[in-house]
Write a protein that holds these residues in place. Sequence first.
Motif, PDB file in Angstrom:
ATOM      1  N   LEU A  10      12.656   1.221   5.739  1.00  0.00           N
ATOM      2  CA  LEU A  10      11.586   1.015   6.696  1.00  0.00           C
ATOM      3  C   LEU A  10      12.075   1.129   8.136  1.00  0.00           C
ATOM      4  CD1 LEU A  10       8.534   0.369   6.611  1.00  0.00           C
ATOM      5  CD2 LEU A  10       9.134  -2.043   6.891  1.00  0.00           C
ATOM      6  N   GLN A  98       9.764  -4.923   2.207  1.00  0.00           N
ATOM      7  CA  GLN A  98      10.001  -3.855   3.178  1.00  0.00           C
ATOM      8  C   GLN A  98      10.295  -2.528   2.480  1.00  0.00           C
ATOM      9  OE1 GLN A  98      12.876  -4.863   6.210  1.00  0.00           O
ATOM     10  NE2 GLN A  98      12.055  -6.928   6.470  1.00  0.00           N
ATOM     11  N   GLU A 101       7.072  -1.125   1.293  1.00  0.00           N
ATOM     12  CA  GLU A 101       6.356  -0.518   2.418  1.00  0.00           C
ATOM     13  C   GLU A 101       6.926   0.859   2.749  1.00  0.00           C
ATOM     14  OE1 GLU A 101       4.553  -3.793   5.331  1.00  0.00           O
ATOM     15  OE2 GLU A 101       6.735  -3.827   5.275  1.00  0.00           O
ATOM     16  N   LYS A 105       4.951   4.461   2.465  1.00  0.00           N
ATOM     17  CA  LYS A 105       4.919   5.372   3.607  1.00  0.00           C
ATOM     18  C   LYS A 105       5.362   6.769   3.212  1.00  0.00           C
ATOM     19  CE  LYS A 105       6.660   5.776   8.358  1.00  0.00           C
ATOM     20  NZ  LYS A 105       7.494   5.138   9.414  1.00  0.00           N
ATOM     21  N   ALA A 131       3.470  -7.472  -3.021  1.00  0.00           N
ATOM     22  CA  ALA A 131       2.925  -6.244  -2.423  1.00  0.00           C
ATOM     23  C   ALA A 131       1.428  -6.387  -2.188  1.00  0.00           C
ATOM     24  CB  ALA A 131       3.215  -5.046  -3.314  1.00  0.00           C
ATOM     25  N   THR A 135       1.167  -6.057   1.762  1.00  0.00           N
ATOM     26  CA  THR A 135       1.102  -4.644   2.131  1.00  0.00           C
ATOM     27  C   THR A 135      -0.310  -4.121   1.906  1.00  0.00           C
ATOM     28  OG1 THR A 135       1.530  -3.537  -0.004  1.00  0.00           O
ATOM     29  CG2 THR A 135       3.444  -4.454   1.159  1.00  0.00           C
TER      30      THR A 135
END
Length: 232
Positions: A10, A98, A101, A105, A131, A135
């Motif tokens: 991340l 993280q 995430e 992405k 999550a 997220t």
Amino acid sequence: MGSMTSFPSLDHDSTIPAYVAKPEQPSKAAIIVIPEIFGVNEGIRRKCEAWADLGYIALAPDIFWRFAPGVELDPDVPEQMQEAFGYYQQYDPNLGVQDIEAAIKVLRSEHGAEKVGLVGFCLGGLMAYMAATRTDIDASVGYYGAGIDTKLDEAKAIANPLVLHIPEQDHLVSPEAQAKIHAALDAHPKVTLFDYPGLDHGFAAEMGNRRNEDGAQLADRRTRDFLASALG
């Protein structure tokens, strides 16, 4: 067949190893597969391949990449089970979020996924719940997640659909912990809980002594139907 690859963390300071399996035809939906405490072993790779066969991009990140990259363990070997518990003690779920995430992405930006789901097992089951609370994952499924009962104060943040599979004889999640999960989540409009009487932790493992064939097939069918609906 899938292959090992990597994607940026991340903060873009590191790269995270991952196994990726892709369907034959382009797909707009992806599934992150979060392993148990045994790494991206053959069982997890098989799960990725199964999702790819159903038309999804499947990505399984190496959750222990910070301190034991590339480890693959067999839960049926006692020494390797103990090794896995050692890695579990070192794992930081906050950093794990993280990593999820980062996976979301990259699946959206580089793989063209318009919707991203997540399926996690054991430690990955906890990460599926986290999550969902932390997220913007489109849908999450957790199998026998240990520790969810300690994070139920986050449940109000769940905005997208979540399914949890709960074996009633889970030796790592006590009846008291299961009762807390039900009390907190049964009425949540975005959460569905499935109980499995007589089954223990690891019942849906792709291979090995822990697998219960009937229970695994039932839970996996429910998961497939749920994600087909949630991810389109």
